[in-house]
Scaffold this active site. Structure first.
Site, short mmCIF file in Angstrom:
data_model
loop_
_atom_site.label_atom_id
_atom_site.label_comp_id
_atom_site.label_asym_id
_atom_site.label_seq_id
_atom_site.Cartn_x
_atom_site.Cartn_y
_atom_site.Cartn_z
CG ASP A 24 37.82 6.85 31.25
OD1 ASP A 24 38.19 7.88 31.72
OD2 ASP A 24 38.07 5.80 31.24
CB CYS A 112 34.98 -6.30 23.13
SG CYS A 112 33.43 -5.38 23.60
CB CYS A 208 33.96 -5.61 31.23
SG CYS A 208 33.37 -6.13 29.70
#
Length: 369
Positions: A24, A112, A208
């Site tokens: 992306d 985040c 992640c």
């Protein structure tokens, strides 16, 4: 609709692209380079968990940094790596572990985005004299009546607006999301067309920094007290059994309770971490009538009538906001402290905050619902 950076003169602009090493953000860099602008790719090194570096589907680790650099070399643009590992650990990983230790269900992607990925990265882009910071998020940025708004991504399967409710108006003025109108298949087609090595790279998972999916293992290493065994009790306080650590459970969970001889399945209704106790009950006990929400960030007008999402993959449900509590029109299930409550008006994101307390629905109403 063609991807756009919404700049008066893109060819003379400087665009910083946040590059995770995935397809992306790599396509965003290619699209930016195609405008003729000066483009700078920036990758944040957020963590390094040994084997996570080698694993496909993570982000912001060793292999991903290499992939981002390879894409930048292909496009002929500059590439910077910023070591934000310490900030990420303090602002995201430690907070994630603390929330679990307190019996809440955290949303680390929102933390985040509100921290290192936007606040710090935007500051760095401004220091470089960039006209905007572009990311690979599947959301839409729209300007109406002199005000910038944030809308869901056009493809419902890819929409990431739930995680961006904490974006400020000042940040939104500076951010660009050129993939918001595209389905993922088109993004991958553009990657192939541009000859990017990441065209077939798997998508990164939501959390992640837990590349193996073992959230409990991470929390146990950081907060060992969460692995202590304790009691499982019913709604009336009756002892039903033992568990092997509150770290293994979240509100609404059924798996792992392993108590037989009950007239109906049991779910985690409440977690009492200080007592190392799980309170369990039938599904109807999970029905929630209202939730108290704190830390509200409004990107649009403060509305009383809203559609609300309390989980990233949940459908928005009708509710009323009284300035402190979100009242659901019908009992809602799977609502837990720590989750984000995000408010919408159709596809337009209004704002959101963190659920800190829930109010149970009348059980008879819950059964009927």
């Amino acid at each position: 609709m063609s991807p756009s950076f919404d700049l008066p003169d893109a060819a003379s602009a400087r665009i910083v692209v946040a590059m995770s090493g995935g397809v992306d953000s790599s396509v965003v860099a290619a699209l930016a380079a195609g405008t003729g602008a000066e483009v700078i790719g920036v990758t944040l090194q957020l963590y390094d968990h040994g084997e996570a570096v080698k694993r496909s589907g993570s982000c912001c680790a060793g292999q991903d940094i290499y992939d981002a650099k390879t894409v930048c070399d292909r496009l002929g643009i500059a590439h910077y790596v910023l070591d934000f590992e310490s900030r990420f650990r303090t602002g995201v990983i430690d907070r994630f572990a603390d929330e679990y230790a307190q019996g809440r269900t955290p949303v680390p992607c929102s933390l985040c985005n509100q921290g290192v990925k936007f606040t710090d990265l935007i500051a760095f882009a401004r220091d470089l004299g960039a006209d905007c910071l572009a990311t690979g998020h599947y959301v839409r940025r729209a300007e109406r009546e002199g005000r910038v708004e944030l809308w869901k991504g056009r493809d419902p399967a890819r929409d990431q607006s739930y995680f961006l409710y904490g974006t400020t108006q000042e940040q939104l003025d500076y951010l660009r999301f050129p993939l918001g109108d595209l389905p993922k298949s088109e993004t991958r087609r553009l990657a192939v067309e541009a000859g990017l090595v990441v065209a077939d790279k798997p998508d990164s998972q939501d959390i992640c920094f837990v590349p193996d999916g073992d959230y409990a293992g991470l929390v146990k290493r950081l907060r060992p007290e969460t692995a202590a065994p304790g009691e499982i009790v019913g709604l009336d306080g009756e002892f039903l059994g033992q568990h092997q650590g509150v770290v293994h459970f979240t509100i609404g969970q059924r798996r792992g309770i392993e108590i037989g001889g009950q007239p109906e399945p049991l779910y985690v209704v409440r977690i009492e971490p200080e007592e190392r106790r799980l309170v369990v009950g039938p599904r109807r006990a999970l029905a929630v009538a209202a939730a108290r929400v704190e830390g509200i960030n409004w990107l649009a007008e403060d509305q009383t009538r809203v559609e609300a999402k309390v989980r990233s993959l949940a459908r928005p449900v009708a509710g009323n906001w009284d300035g402190e509590r979100l009242h659901f029109e019908s009992p809602e299930y799977g609502v837990a402290p720590g989750q984000s409550a995000v408010f919408y008006d159709g596809d337009r994101l209004l704002g959101g905050g963190t659920i800190v307390e829930t109010e149970g629905a009348d059980l008879k109403s819950a059964v009927a619902a």
